[in-house]
Design a protein around this motif. Sequence first.
Motif, PDB file in Angstrom:
ATOM      1  N   SER A  57      31.051  25.775  53.515  1.00  0.00           N
ATOM      2  CA  SER A  57      30.358  26.121  52.157  1.00  0.00           C
ATOM      3  C   SER A  57      31.240  27.643  51.783  1.00  0.00           C
ATOM      4  O   SER A  57      31.045  28.073  50.589  1.00  0.00           O
ATOM      5  CB  SER A  57      29.101  26.391  52.169  1.00  0.00           C
ATOM      6  OG  SER A  57      28.713  27.458  53.047  1.00  0.00           O
ATOM      7  N   ASP A  58      31.889  28.540  52.421  1.00  0.00           N
ATOM      8  CA  ASP A  58      32.419  29.503  52.070  1.00  0.00           C
ATOM      9  C   ASP A  58      33.900  29.551  51.711  1.00  0.00           C
ATOM     10  O   ASP A  58      34.740  30.264  51.339  1.00  0.00           O
ATOM     11  CB  ASP A  58      32.428  30.694  53.251  1.00  0.00           C
ATOM     12  CG  ASP A  58      33.015  30.218  54.459  1.00  0.00           C
ATOM     13  OD1 ASP A  58      33.715  29.143  54.617  1.00  0.00           O
ATOM     14  OD2 ASP A  58      33.257  31.104  55.583  1.00  0.00           O
ATOM     15  N   HIS A  59      34.424  28.080  51.640  1.00  0.00           N
ATOM     16  CA  HIS A  59      35.598  27.823  51.050  1.00  0.00           C
ATOM     17  C   HIS A  59      35.663  27.466  49.608  1.00  0.00           C
ATOM     18  O   HIS A  59      35.309  26.337  49.221  1.00  0.00           O
ATOM     19  CB  HIS A  59      36.386  26.931  51.893  1.00  0.00           C
ATOM     20  CG  HIS A  59      37.777  26.598  52.198  1.00  0.00           C
ATOM     21  ND1 HIS A  59      38.583  27.698  52.536  1.00  0.00           N
ATOM     22  CD2 HIS A  59      38.694  25.776  51.549  1.00  0.00           C
ATOM     23  CE1 HIS A  59      39.756  27.313  52.564  1.00  0.00           C
ATOM     24  NE2 HIS A  59      39.834  26.120  51.934  1.00  0.00           N
ATOM     25  N   VAL A 108      30.721  27.998  43.433  1.00  0.00           N
ATOM     26  CA  VAL A 108      31.852  27.394  43.425  1.00  0.00           C
ATOM     27  C   VAL A 108      32.952  28.325  43.902  1.00  0.00           C
ATOM     28  O   VAL A 108      34.227  27.932  44.152  1.00  0.00           O
ATOM     29  CB  VAL A 108      32.294  27.251  41.834  1.00  0.00           C
ATOM     30  CG1 VAL A 108      31.158  26.157  41.410  1.00  0.00           C
ATOM     31  CG2 VAL A 108      32.179  28.644  41.038  1.00  0.00           C
ATOM     32  N   SER A 109      32.729  29.682  44.286  1.00  0.00           N
ATOM     33  CA  SER A 109      33.667  30.603  44.553  1.00  0.00           C
ATOM     34  C   SER A 109      33.460  30.972  46.079  1.00  0.00           C
ATOM     35  O   SER A 109      33.955  31.790  46.863  1.00  0.00           O
ATOM     36  CB  SER A 109      33.727  31.660  43.781  1.00  0.00           C
ATOM     37  OG  SER A 109      32.294  32.392  43.782  1.00  0.00           O
ATOM     38  N   GLY A 110      32.625  30.139  47.044  1.00  0.00           N
ATOM     39  CA  GLY A 110      32.327  30.580  48.220  1.00  0.00           C
ATOM     40  C   GLY A 110      31.758  31.535  48.388  1.00  0.00           C
ATOM     41  O   GLY A 110      31.948  32.191  49.482  1.00  0.00           O
ATOM     42  N   GLY A 111      30.850  32.335  47.595  1.00  0.00           N
ATOM     43  CA  GLY A 111      30.231  33.501  47.711  1.00  0.00           C
ATOM     44  C   GLY A 111      30.883  34.650  47.349  1.00  0.00           C
ATOM     45  O   GLY A 111      30.315  35.811  47.250  1.00  0.00           O
ATOM     46  N   SER A 234      41.564  27.877  47.958  1.00  0.00           N
ATOM     47  CA  SER A 234      41.784  26.732  48.329  1.00  0.00           C
ATOM     48  C   SER A 234      43.132  26.412  49.249  1.00  0.00           C
ATOM     49  O   SER A 234      44.195  27.003  48.684  1.00  0.00           O
ATOM     50  CB  SER A 234      41.644  25.630  47.509  1.00  0.00           C
ATOM     51  OG  SER A 234      40.410  25.524  46.849  1.00  0.00           O
ATOM     52  N   GLY A 235      43.344  25.991  50.241  1.00  0.00           N
ATOM     53  CA  GLY A 235      44.703  25.489  50.915  1.00  0.00           C
ATOM     54  C   GLY A 235      45.067  26.693  51.552  1.00  0.00           C
ATOM     55  O   GLY A 235      46.314  26.681  51.843  1.00  0.00           O
TER      56      GLY A 235
END
Length: 342
Positions: A57-59, A108-111, A234-235
Amino acid sequence: MADTVPMPSDQDIQQAAERLAQGRLVAFPTETVYGLGADAENPDAVRGIYRAKGRPSDHPLIVHVAPGADLLYWAAQVPPVAQQLIAAFWPGPLTLILPRNPQIPDTVSGGQSTIGLRCPSHPVAQALLGRMAALKPSGQAGVAAPSANKFGQVSPTAASHVREEFSDLSADELLILEAGPSEVGIESTIVDVSRTGQGLGAVLLRPGHVTAAMIAQVIGYEPALPDAQAPQVSGSLKAHYAPRTPLSLFDPDSVPAMQAALAQGGRQAIVAFASLAPFAADMHDWYVCAPEPQAYAQDLYAMLRRLDQGQYEHIWVQRCPDTPGWRAVNDRLGRAAAAFEG
Protein backbone atom coordinates in the motif's frame (compact mmCIF):
# COMPACT_ATOMS: atom_id res chain seq x y z
CA MET A 1 0.16 -4.07 -35.17
CA ALA A 2 -2.78 -6.44 -35.57
CA ASP A 3 -5.97 -4.68 -36.61
CA THR A 4 -8.44 -7.56 -36.28
CA VAL A 5 -9.48 -6.85 -32.67
CA PRO A 6 -12.54 -4.55 -32.66
CA MET A 7 -12.47 -1.41 -30.57
CA PRO A 8 -14.88 -1.25 -27.61
CA SER A 9 -18.25 0.22 -28.48
CA ASP A 10 -19.57 3.47 -27.01
CA GLN A 11 -21.82 1.33 -24.83
CA ASP A 12 -18.82 -0.67 -23.57
CA ILE A 13 -16.92 2.49 -22.69
CA GLN A 14 -19.95 4.05 -20.98
CA GLN A 15 -20.44 0.89 -18.92
CA ALA A 16 -16.77 0.96 -17.91
CA ALA A 17 -16.99 4.63 -16.89
CA GLU A 18 -20.07 3.91 -14.79
CA ARG A 19 -18.29 1.02 -13.08
CA LEU A 20 -15.38 3.28 -12.21
CA ALA A 21 -17.78 5.89 -10.83
CA GLN A 22 -19.33 3.15 -8.69
CA GLY A 23 -15.95 2.36 -7.14
CA ARG A 24 -15.26 -0.81 -9.12
CA LEU A 25 -12.25 -1.99 -11.11
CA VAL A 26 -11.79 -1.71 -14.88
CA ALA A 27 -8.81 -2.90 -16.93
CA PHE A 28 -8.23 -0.83 -20.04
CA PRO A 29 -5.68 -0.43 -22.83
CA THR A 30 -3.12 2.33 -23.05
CA GLU A 31 -0.32 2.83 -25.53
CA THR A 32 2.19 1.52 -22.97
CA VAL A 33 0.56 -1.50 -21.25
CA TYR A 34 -2.92 -2.43 -20.04
CA GLY A 35 -3.82 -0.71 -16.77
CA LEU A 36 -5.89 -1.85 -13.78
CA GLY A 37 -7.99 1.21 -13.05
CA ALA A 38 -10.06 2.68 -10.23
CA ASP A 39 -11.44 6.13 -9.44
CA ALA A 40 -8.38 8.00 -8.12
CA GLU A 41 -10.53 10.05 -5.70
CA ASN A 42 -12.14 7.00 -4.10
CA PRO A 43 -9.78 5.53 -1.46
CA ASP A 44 -11.81 2.33 -1.10
CA ALA A 45 -11.71 1.76 -4.87
CA VAL A 46 -7.97 2.44 -4.98
CA ARG A 47 -7.42 0.00 -2.13
CA GLY A 48 -9.18 -2.54 -4.37
CA ILE A 49 -6.29 -2.19 -6.84
CA TYR A 50 -3.77 -2.94 -4.10
CA ARG A 51 -5.74 -6.00 -2.98
CA ALA A 52 -6.21 -7.39 -6.49
CA LYS A 53 -2.53 -6.98 -7.39
CA GLY A 54 -1.10 -7.95 -4.00
CA ARG A 55 0.68 -4.60 -4.14
CA PRO A 56 2.18 -2.94 -1.02
CA SER A 57 0.00 0.00 0.00
CA ASP A 58 3.01 2.33 0.20
CA HIS A 59 3.86 1.76 -3.49
CA PRO A 60 2.37 4.74 -5.37
CA LEU A 61 0.08 4.57 -8.39
CA ILE A 62 -0.09 6.74 -11.52
CA VAL A 63 -3.23 8.80 -12.11
CA HIS A 64 -4.38 8.98 -15.74
CA VAL A 65 -6.13 12.17 -16.83
CA ALA A 66 -7.83 13.26 -20.04
CA PRO A 67 -6.37 15.78 -22.51
CA GLY A 68 -7.14 19.28 -21.30
CA ALA A 69 -7.66 18.22 -17.68
CA ASP A 70 -7.23 20.89 -15.01
CA LEU A 71 -3.92 19.73 -13.58
CA LEU A 72 -4.24 22.08 -10.60
CA TYR A 73 -7.20 19.97 -9.51
CA TRP A 74 -4.68 17.17 -8.93
CA ALA A 75 -1.40 18.96 -8.30
CA ALA A 76 -0.59 21.81 -5.93
CA GLN A 77 1.52 23.43 -8.65
CA VAL A 78 2.69 22.76 -12.19
CA PRO A 79 6.15 24.33 -12.60
CA PRO A 80 7.36 25.70 -15.96
CA VAL A 81 9.53 22.64 -16.67
CA ALA A 82 6.44 20.43 -16.29
CA GLN A 83 4.52 22.66 -18.67
CA GLN A 84 7.31 22.30 -21.24
CA LEU A 85 7.23 18.52 -20.99
CA ILE A 86 3.44 18.42 -21.18
CA ALA A 87 3.44 20.54 -24.33
CA ALA A 88 6.01 18.24 -25.93
CA PHE A 89 4.91 14.76 -24.85
CA TRP A 90 1.27 14.72 -23.77
CA PRO A 91 -0.80 12.83 -24.65
CA GLY A 92 1.84 10.12 -24.55
CA PRO A 93 3.99 7.74 -22.51
CA LEU A 94 5.36 10.26 -19.99
CA THR A 95 4.42 10.44 -16.30
CA LEU A 96 5.20 13.57 -14.27
CA ILE A 97 5.66 13.55 -10.50
CA LEU A 98 4.19 16.76 -9.07
CA PRO A 99 3.31 18.07 -5.60
CA ARG A 100 -0.08 16.56 -4.75
CA ASN A 101 -3.06 18.83 -4.16
CA PRO A 102 -3.99 18.08 -0.51
CA GLN A 103 -7.63 17.56 -1.54
CA ILE A 104 -6.62 14.40 -3.42
CA PRO A 105 -6.44 11.37 -1.09
CA ASP A 106 -2.90 10.14 -0.55
CA THR A 107 -4.02 6.55 -1.17
CA VAL A 108 -2.94 6.95 -4.79
CA SER A 109 0.53 8.15 -3.82
CA GLY A 110 1.40 5.59 -1.18
CA GLY A 111 1.14 8.24 1.53
CA GLN A 112 3.58 10.60 -0.19
CA SER A 113 2.99 14.33 -0.73
CA THR A 114 3.48 13.91 -4.49
CA ILE A 115 1.27 12.55 -7.27
CA GLY A 116 2.10 10.90 -10.58
CA LEU A 117 0.04 12.20 -13.53
CA ARG A 118 -0.10 10.93 -17.09
CA CYS A 119 -2.27 11.72 -20.10
CA PRO A 120 -2.45 8.57 -22.26
CA SER A 121 -2.65 8.79 -26.03
CA HIS A 122 -4.65 5.59 -26.58
CA PRO A 123 -8.11 6.51 -27.94
CA VAL A 124 -9.92 4.01 -25.69
CA ALA A 125 -8.21 5.36 -22.58
CA GLN A 126 -9.06 8.92 -23.62
CA ALA A 127 -12.68 8.01 -24.32
CA LEU A 128 -12.97 6.28 -20.95
CA LEU A 129 -11.55 9.29 -19.12
CA GLY A 130 -13.86 11.64 -20.98
CA ARG A 131 -16.95 9.58 -20.14
CA MET A 132 -15.92 9.35 -16.51
CA ALA A 133 -15.38 13.12 -16.31
CA ALA A 134 -18.94 13.63 -17.54
CA LEU A 135 -20.16 11.63 -14.55
CA LYS A 136 -18.23 13.75 -12.04
CA PRO A 137 -19.74 16.91 -10.49
CA SER A 138 -16.33 18.58 -10.78
CA GLY A 139 -15.96 17.61 -14.43
CA GLN A 140 -12.52 16.27 -13.54
CA ALA A 141 -11.74 12.56 -13.65
CA GLY A 142 -8.62 10.63 -12.79
CA VAL A 143 -8.11 6.89 -13.05
CA ALA A 144 -5.42 5.41 -10.84
CA ALA A 145 -4.00 2.60 -12.94
CA PRO A 146 -0.86 0.55 -12.44
CA SER A 147 -0.19 -2.27 -14.89
CA ALA A 148 -2.93 -4.91 -14.83
CA ASN A 149 -0.89 -7.78 -13.42
CA LYS A 150 -0.02 -9.29 -10.08
CA PHE A 151 2.60 -7.21 -8.29
CA GLY A 152 6.15 -7.74 -9.53
CA GLN A 153 5.13 -9.91 -12.48
CA VAL A 154 5.33 -9.24 -16.23
CA SER A 155 3.13 -6.36 -17.35
CA PRO A 156 0.25 -7.10 -19.76
CA THR A 157 0.23 -5.83 -23.33
CA ALA A 158 -2.98 -7.63 -24.40
CA ALA A 159 -6.37 -8.24 -22.85
CA SER A 160 -5.66 -11.98 -22.78
CA HIS A 161 -2.73 -11.29 -20.45
CA VAL A 162 -5.07 -9.46 -18.06
CA ARG A 163 -7.52 -12.35 -18.05
CA GLU A 164 -4.66 -14.76 -17.26
CA GLU A 165 -3.42 -12.60 -14.39
CA PHE A 166 -6.82 -12.10 -12.77
CA SER A 167 -8.54 -15.41 -13.43
CA ASP A 168 -9.42 -15.28 -9.72
CA LEU A 169 -11.74 -12.30 -10.31
CA SER A 170 -15.21 -12.63 -11.80
CA ALA A 171 -16.53 -10.47 -14.64
CA ASP A 172 -18.60 -8.65 -12.03
CA GLU A 173 -15.44 -7.84 -10.05
CA LEU A 174 -13.32 -6.77 -13.04
CA LEU A 175 -14.47 -5.42 -16.39
CA ILE A 176 -11.85 -5.65 -19.17
CA LEU A 177 -11.90 -3.31 -22.17
CA GLU A 178 -10.10 -4.97 -25.06
CA ALA A 179 -8.51 -3.08 -27.97
CA GLY A 180 -5.62 -5.14 -29.30
CA PRO A 181 -1.95 -5.14 -28.26
CA SER A 182 -0.22 -2.11 -26.73
CA GLU A 183 1.85 -0.12 -29.19
CA VAL A 184 4.77 0.93 -26.96
CA GLY A 185 4.92 -2.26 -24.89
CA ILE A 186 6.69 -0.99 -21.76
CA GLU A 187 5.63 1.38 -19.01
CA SER A 188 5.84 5.16 -19.27
CA THR A 189 8.91 7.25 -18.62
CA ILE A 190 8.65 8.85 -15.14
CA VAL A 191 10.14 12.29 -14.51
CA ASP A 192 10.12 14.00 -11.11
CA VAL A 193 9.41 17.75 -11.31
CA SER A 194 8.08 18.05 -7.75
CA ARG A 195 11.18 19.66 -6.26
CA THR A 196 11.83 22.62 -8.52
CA GLY A 197 11.26 24.89 -5.53
CA GLN A 198 14.35 23.29 -3.98
CA GLY A 199 16.50 24.27 -6.93
CA LEU A 200 16.21 20.90 -8.67
CA GLY A 201 15.20 20.47 -12.27
CA ALA A 202 13.80 17.38 -13.93
CA VAL A 203 14.90 14.02 -12.49
CA LEU A 204 14.50 10.82 -14.50
CA LEU A 205 13.09 8.15 -12.17
CA ARG A 206 12.15 5.47 -14.72
CA PRO A 207 13.34 5.27 -18.34
CA GLY A 208 10.86 4.57 -21.09
CA HIS A 209 9.85 5.35 -24.65
CA VAL A 210 10.43 9.08 -24.03
CA THR A 211 14.22 9.08 -23.64
CA ALA A 212 16.54 11.34 -21.67
CA ALA A 213 17.82 12.77 -24.97
CA MET A 214 14.28 13.63 -26.07
CA ILE A 215 13.64 15.34 -22.73
CA ALA A 216 16.90 17.28 -23.00
CA GLN A 217 15.89 18.60 -26.42
CA VAL A 218 12.80 20.16 -24.79
CA ILE A 219 14.12 21.50 -21.48
CA GLY A 220 17.71 22.24 -22.50
CA TYR A 221 19.53 19.83 -20.17
CA GLU A 222 19.77 16.12 -19.42
CA PRO A 223 17.45 15.09 -16.58
CA ALA A 224 19.31 14.16 -13.42
CA LEU A 225 19.51 10.67 -11.95
CA PRO A 226 17.53 9.85 -8.78
CA ASP A 227 18.99 10.89 -5.44
CA ALA A 228 18.20 9.62 -1.95
CA GLN A 229 15.34 12.11 -1.53
CA ALA A 230 13.57 11.19 -4.79
CA PRO A 231 9.93 10.15 -4.40
CA GLN A 232 9.19 6.46 -4.64
CA VAL A 233 7.47 5.61 -7.92
CA SER A 234 6.02 2.65 -9.78
CA GLY A 235 8.57 0.17 -11.07
CA SER A 236 11.43 1.46 -8.92
CA LEU A 237 12.09 -1.76 -7.00
CA LYS A 238 15.29 -3.63 -7.84
CA ALA A 239 13.35 -6.80 -8.70
CA HIS A 240 10.30 -6.25 -10.90
CA TYR A 241 8.70 -7.16 -14.26
CA ALA A 242 9.71 -10.80 -13.67
CA PRO A 243 8.41 -13.94 -15.35
CA ARG A 244 7.73 -16.98 -13.19
CA THR A 245 10.49 -18.96 -14.95
CA PRO A 246 13.99 -18.09 -13.68
CA LEU A 247 15.69 -15.61 -16.00
CA SER A 248 19.38 -14.70 -16.37
CA LEU A 249 21.21 -12.26 -18.61
CA PHE A 250 24.34 -13.18 -20.53
CA ASP A 251 26.80 -11.59 -22.94
CA PRO A 252 29.11 -13.23 -25.51
CA ASP A 253 31.98 -13.29 -23.00
CA SER A 254 29.94 -15.35 -20.55
CA VAL A 255 28.78 -17.95 -23.09
CA PRO A 256 31.21 -20.67 -21.85
CA ALA A 257 29.85 -20.46 -18.31
CA MET A 258 26.32 -20.41 -19.68
CA GLN A 259 26.99 -23.52 -21.77
CA ALA A 260 28.05 -25.33 -18.60
CA ALA A 261 24.71 -24.40 -17.04
CA LEU A 262 22.86 -25.58 -20.15
CA ALA A 263 24.67 -28.92 -19.96
CA GLN A 264 23.23 -29.61 -16.51
CA GLY A 265 20.00 -30.71 -18.15
CA GLY A 266 16.45 -29.47 -18.44
CA ARG A 267 14.85 -27.71 -21.38
CA GLN A 268 15.97 -24.08 -21.52
CA ALA A 269 15.31 -21.06 -23.76
CA ILE A 270 17.95 -18.72 -25.19
CA VAL A 271 16.95 -15.26 -26.44
CA ALA A 272 19.68 -13.65 -28.51
CA PHE A 273 20.40 -11.26 -31.36
CA ALA A 274 20.84 -12.67 -34.85
CA SER A 275 24.50 -11.64 -34.78
CA LEU A 276 25.23 -14.31 -32.17
CA ALA A 277 25.66 -17.71 -33.83
CA PRO A 278 23.48 -20.41 -32.25
CA PHE A 279 25.48 -22.58 -29.84
CA ALA A 280 22.75 -24.72 -28.28
CA ALA A 281 20.23 -27.12 -29.79
CA ASP A 282 18.72 -30.46 -28.91
CA MET A 283 16.75 -29.86 -25.71
CA HIS A 284 17.08 -26.08 -25.84
CA ASP A 285 15.12 -23.55 -27.89
CA TRP A 286 16.69 -20.54 -29.59
CA TYR A 287 14.76 -17.28 -30.12
CA VAL A 288 16.05 -14.36 -32.18
CA CYS A 289 15.09 -10.95 -30.74
CA ALA A 290 14.41 -7.68 -32.53
CA PRO A 291 17.54 -5.73 -33.52
CA GLU A 292 16.30 -2.27 -32.53
CA PRO A 293 14.95 -1.05 -29.18
CA GLN A 294 11.44 0.09 -30.05
CA ALA A 295 10.49 -3.21 -31.69
CA TYR A 296 12.20 -5.13 -28.86
CA ALA A 297 10.26 -3.16 -26.24
CA GLN A 298 6.99 -3.68 -28.07
CA ASP A 299 7.38 -7.47 -27.93
CA LEU A 300 9.29 -7.81 -24.66
CA TYR A 301 6.49 -8.64 -22.23
CA ALA A 302 4.54 -10.76 -24.70
CA MET A 303 7.76 -12.70 -25.35
CA LEU A 304 8.38 -13.28 -21.64
CA ARG A 305 4.82 -14.51 -21.23
CA ARG A 306 5.18 -16.92 -24.16
CA LEU A 307 8.40 -18.27 -22.69
CA ASP A 308 6.76 -18.59 -19.28
CA GLN A 309 4.22 -20.91 -20.86
CA GLY A 310 6.94 -23.01 -22.55
CA GLN A 311 7.70 -25.09 -19.44
CA TYR A 312 11.39 -24.18 -19.55
CA GLU A 313 13.75 -24.73 -16.64
CA HIS A 314 15.47 -21.42 -17.33
CA ILE A 315 15.37 -18.42 -19.69
CA TRP A 316 18.66 -16.92 -20.88
CA VAL A 317 18.53 -13.44 -22.46
CA GLN A 318 21.46 -11.80 -24.22
CA ARG A 319 22.28 -8.39 -22.79
CA CYS A 320 21.23 -5.53 -25.03
CA PRO A 321 23.69 -2.83 -26.15
CA ASP A 322 24.71 -0.45 -23.39
CA THR A 323 23.62 2.64 -25.30
CA PRO A 324 21.02 5.35 -24.50
CA GLY A 325 18.47 3.98 -26.96
CA TRP A 326 18.38 0.64 -25.14
CA ARG A 327 18.19 2.12 -21.64
CA ALA A 328 14.50 1.38 -21.02
CA VAL A 329 14.72 -2.22 -22.26
CA ASN A 330 17.86 -2.81 -20.22
CA ASP A 331 16.09 -1.41 -17.16
CA ARG A 332 13.19 -3.86 -17.49
CA LEU A 333 15.41 -6.87 -18.22
CA GLY A 334 17.76 -6.01 -15.36
CA ARG A 335 14.89 -5.86 -12.87
CA ALA A 336 13.42 -9.10 -14.22
CA ALA A 337 16.77 -10.88 -13.76
CA ALA A 338 17.24 -9.34 -10.29
CA ALA A 339 14.21 -11.28 -9.06
CA PHE A 340 16.25 -14.49 -9.37
CA GLU A 341 19.63 -13.30 -8.10
CA GLY A 342 21.06 -14.43 -4.83
